[in-house]
Design a protein around this motif. Structure first.
Motif, short mmCIF file in Angstrom:
data_model
loop_
_atom_site.label_atom_id
_atom_site.label_comp_id
_atom_site.label_asym_id
_atom_site.label_seq_id
_atom_site.Cartn_x
_atom_site.Cartn_y
_atom_site.Cartn_z
N MET A 36 0.87 -1.18 0.00
CA MET A 36 0.00 0.00 0.00
C MET A 36 0.90 1.23 0.00
N LEU A 37 1.05 1.81 -1.17
CA LEU A 37 1.90 2.99 -1.29
C LEU A 37 1.02 4.22 -1.30
N THR A 38 1.61 5.37 -1.57
CA THR A 38 0.81 6.59 -1.43
C THR A 38 -0.10 6.85 -2.63
N GLU A 39 0.21 6.22 -3.78
CA GLU A 39 -0.66 6.42 -4.93
C GLU A 39 -2.02 5.77 -4.63
N ARG A 40 -3.08 6.44 -5.03
CA ARG A 40 -4.42 5.86 -4.87
C ARG A 40 -4.84 5.26 -6.19
N PRO A 41 -5.04 3.94 -6.22
CA PRO A 41 -5.43 3.33 -7.49
C PRO A 41 -6.80 3.85 -7.94
#
Ligand code: ADP
Ligand code: MG
Length: 270
Positions: A90-95
């Motif tokens: 879970m990285l900071t980009e929001r899918p």
């Protein structure tokens, strides 16, 4: 904090790892281990390279030099389906998840197990339900993912990661956007997951005080891209170490920070 993982082999290990972009090294020579059941946090100033390091461990960036081992095997030796059952990221980009309900987004976490058509079995559905309960997002199940707040999205993505049943969780600032109740709930849940399921967690934390609260070990990434210190949470959490790491040498900032930490300790003792 008691380290239950002390006698187990690391499930994540980096050896002399240089991470960065193209040929530009951002974090040099990282030697990191994370054992099953352990929570390891990366702390350090903005731009130090915490996200870059996590992306490299997660396999989204190739190492510039050195090696990442997952379960004792070089990371690039894994097929993508195999790694998807081992690690949740879970990285900071929001899918983007246009027109999907929260439940549908969370169910994507079962994809590594469902085969190409993505049809959920009864077991898959139960695991999705359990993940939603654990992360306290059951009430969002039918809501449209596009129309919930950033903090709610964060929790939905976390539930997706949980229902992936990973051995490893790689989380970049997982408490960003969460209010204090949800931050604490999240940390509590992480302790539960690592304690009961033996999941290994490596994550970056914006707030060193929260890292202190929840981590077995803390890794300091300095502004010049070095792993400056790795230690137990208590070893790292000393005023002078945190002040140096974040450049709080200016007396006023340091006094403010010290006052802030003391006030937290004071209220915890009430
Ligand atoms: P942190 O997560 O510790 O705040 P980052 O890993 O995001 O730090 O960034 C570390 C450095 O890498 C910064 O100097 C940033 O400008 C640089 N950086 C981040 N993303 C890229 C990219 N896609 N290409 C080149 N440089 C990048
Ligand atoms: Mg970052």
């Amino acid at each position: 904090m008691i380290n239950k993982a002390v006698n187990r082999e690391p499930v994540i290990k980096t050896e002399n790892l240089d991470s960065g972009y193209g040929k530009k090294v951002i974090v040099a020579g990282a030697e990191i281990t994370v054992k099953p059941g352990e929570i390891v946090s990366l702390i350090g100033p903005n731009g130090a390279g915490k996200s870059t390091l996590l992306r490299t461990i997660a396999g989204q960036l190739e190492p510039i030099a050195g090696t990442v081992y997952i379960d004792g095997k070089e990371r690039h030796g894994y097929a993508s389906a195999e790694i998807a059952r081992k690690q949740a990221v879970m990285l900071t980009e929001r899918p983007p998840a246009e027109r999907m309900s929260c439940m549908e987004v969370i169910s994507l976490g079962r994809y590594p197990y469902t085969g190409r058509l993505g049809i959920l079995s009864q077991d898959d559905r139960r695991i999705v339900q359990e993940a939603m309960e654990l992360v306290h997002v059951s009430e969002l199940a039918g809501s449209s993912y596009d129309q919930i707040s950033d903090g709610q999205k964060q929790r939905v993505l976390l539930a997706r990661a949980v229902c992936q049943e990973p051995e490893i969780m790689i989380l970049d600032e997982p408490t960003a956007y969460l209010d204090i109740k949800h931050k604490l709930e999240f940390l509590d849940m992480l302790r539960d997951l690592t304690g009961k399921r033996g999941i290994a967690v490596i994550m970056s934390m914006h707030e060193p005080e929260l890292a202190h609260l929840v981590s077995d070990r803390v890794i300091c990434v300095s502004a010049d891209g070095r792993v400056e210190m790795t230690g137990t949470s208590d070893e790292v959490f000393r005023d002078e170490i945190i002040s140096r790491l974040y450049g709080l040498d200016d007396g006023r900032l340091r006094d403010l920070y010290t006052g802030f930490v003391r006030s937290l300790e004071g209220s915890a003792g009430c």
